[in-house]
Write an enzyme that holds these catalytic residues in place. Structure first.
Site, PDB file in Angstrom:
ATOM      1  N   VAL A  51       0.764  -1.217   0.090  1.00 52.85           N
ATOM      2  CA  VAL A  51      -0.046  -0.231   0.147  1.00 52.85           C
ATOM      3  C   VAL A  51       0.884   1.378   0.099  1.00 52.85           C
ATOM      4  CG1 VAL A  51      -1.856  -1.156   1.048  1.00 52.85           C
ATOM      5  CG2 VAL A  51      -0.328   0.157   2.493  1.00 52.85           C
ATOM      6  N   TYR A  88       2.211   4.433  15.819  1.00 54.37           N
ATOM      7  CA  TYR A  88       0.818   3.732  15.482  1.00 54.37           C
ATOM      8  C   TYR A  88      -0.182   4.609  16.108  1.00 54.37           C
ATOM      9  CZ  TYR A  88      -2.530  -0.208  15.786  1.00 54.37           C
ATOM     10  OH  TYR A  88      -3.436  -1.221  15.550  1.00 54.37           O
ATOM     11  N   LYS A 138      -3.602   6.265  13.991  1.00 51.92           N
ATOM     12  CA  LYS A 138      -4.851   5.836  14.503  1.00 51.92           C
ATOM     13  C   LYS A 138      -5.734   7.115  14.693  1.00 51.92           C
ATOM     14  CE  LYS A 138      -4.442   1.493  13.349  1.00 51.92           C
ATOM     15  NZ  LYS A 138      -4.899   1.014  12.263  1.00 51.92           N
ATOM     16  N   THR A 173      -3.407 -11.251  17.319  1.00 54.09           N
ATOM     17  CA  THR A 173      -2.857 -11.445  16.051  1.00 54.09           C
ATOM     18  C   THR A 173      -1.190 -11.369  16.327  1.00 54.09           C
ATOM     19  OG1 THR A 173      -2.493  -9.106  15.435  1.00 54.09           O
ATOM     20  CG2 THR A 173      -4.847  -9.972  15.409  1.00 54.09           C
TER      21      THR A 173
END
Length: 309
Positions: free
Chosen positions: A58, A149, A153, A185
């Site tokens: 991406v 991060y 977000k 995850t």
């Protein structure tokens, strides 16, 4: 009639679980991620439906446009676009290399923005469609040693709210945001790390299948924002109402619950390149309750899966 669903970030974690959920509903899938070998594994897991895999980074210019073109060429349309691709980095802001910080933001925020841009261009042409992005409870609160991060977000939260306002004149085009808390995850083990200790999801930890079901439900019954995590609301209230107390507690709690005792040398993790060997649906932070269903305690396992899975 089955839907055509594009899933960006389908090789691991929430994206991989989401591919399985849509496959169980008979939808046709376009799966995108960086690792070709892992995409082949996910394709095999969704063998009962028509699947197209498109290796996609991406952060590469034009990659998402090429993904959309491949989907249109194969299936003639796109009905749903799901973006779950994300990377993570641990480290104090002033000790985290700038190139790592920038690449996390490039992947987690700008990559998601690119998905929205490409999907909306197609949906405005057809008059309908649903985009689902995965945010995080860290889009509403903060945690030390996760600056890249968290910044991504928070930016994603603002982007989604803005675009939702702009879509008020197009009621058949929907943008939904699913905000999980801690999820089982591999992203924590795969993260870049300049902190010296391997990260882990602080409890309570949700299964990726639970988040995947929330994503599929957002397509079936669109909502502007969905929270997945039993303590998300509590943390948001504490962050907003008692900021001083929150700031005192969050550091020690992060060290206790958000970091393991395993030492690790400074590394870039999967921020710049995929690590297929580390990609899976689960990260090993929870027992796989699905396996219990087929074991001796099948009835108990089924009940636990309905409650927590």
């Amino acid at each position: 009639m089955s839907r055509v669903v594009v899933i960006v970030g389908a090789s691991s974690g929430i994206g991989r679980a989401t591919a399985r959920e849509f496959a169980e509903r008979g939808d046709r899938l376009v799966l995108a991620a960086r690792a070709t070998t892992t995409l082949a594994e996910v394709r095999a897991e969704c063998a009962d439906v028509d699947v197209l895999t498109v290796p996609t980074d991406v952060t590469e210019p034009g990659a998402l446009d090429a993904l959309a073109d491949a989907a249109i060429e194969r299936f003639g349309r796109i009905d749903v676009w799901v973006h779950t691709a994300a990377v993570m980095a641990y480290g104090r802001f002033d000790e985290l290399p700038g190139r790592v910080f920038d690449q996390v933001v490039r992947t987690d925020l700008l990559g998601a923005a690119g998905s929205v841009r490409v999907a909306l261009r197609h949906f405005r042409a057809t008059g309908a469609g649903t985009v689902v992005l995965t945010g995080s409870v860290l889009g509403h609160i903060t945690a030390p040693n996760m600056s890249a991060y968290v910044a991504s977000k928070w930016g994603l939260q603002g982007l989604v709210r803005t675009v939702q306002q702009e879509l008020r004149d197009s009621p058949e085009i929907r943008l939904c945001l699913v905000n999980p808390g801690s999820v089982d995850t591999p992203v924590y083990q795969q993260a870049a790390n300049y902190l010296g200790r391997v990260g882990r999801p602080p409890p309570p930890v949700a299964s990726p299948h639970r988040v995947a079901r929330a994503i599929v439900n957002s397509v079936d019954r669109p909502r502007r924002e969905v929270s997945v995590g039993r303590l998300n609301v509590v943390m948001r209230v504490g962050f907003t109402v008692l900021p001083g107390v929150y700031d005192i507690l969050v550091g020690p709690l992060m060290r206790l619950a958000g970091l393991s005792g395993r030492p690790v040398a400074a590394n870039d993790g999967s921020v710049f390149a995929p690590n297929p060997a580390g990609e899976a649906v689960r990260g090993g932070h929870l027992p796989d309750l699905r396996q219990l269903v087929s074991g001796p305690a099948g009835a108990v396992g089924a009940a636990l899966r309905r409650r927590f899975g």
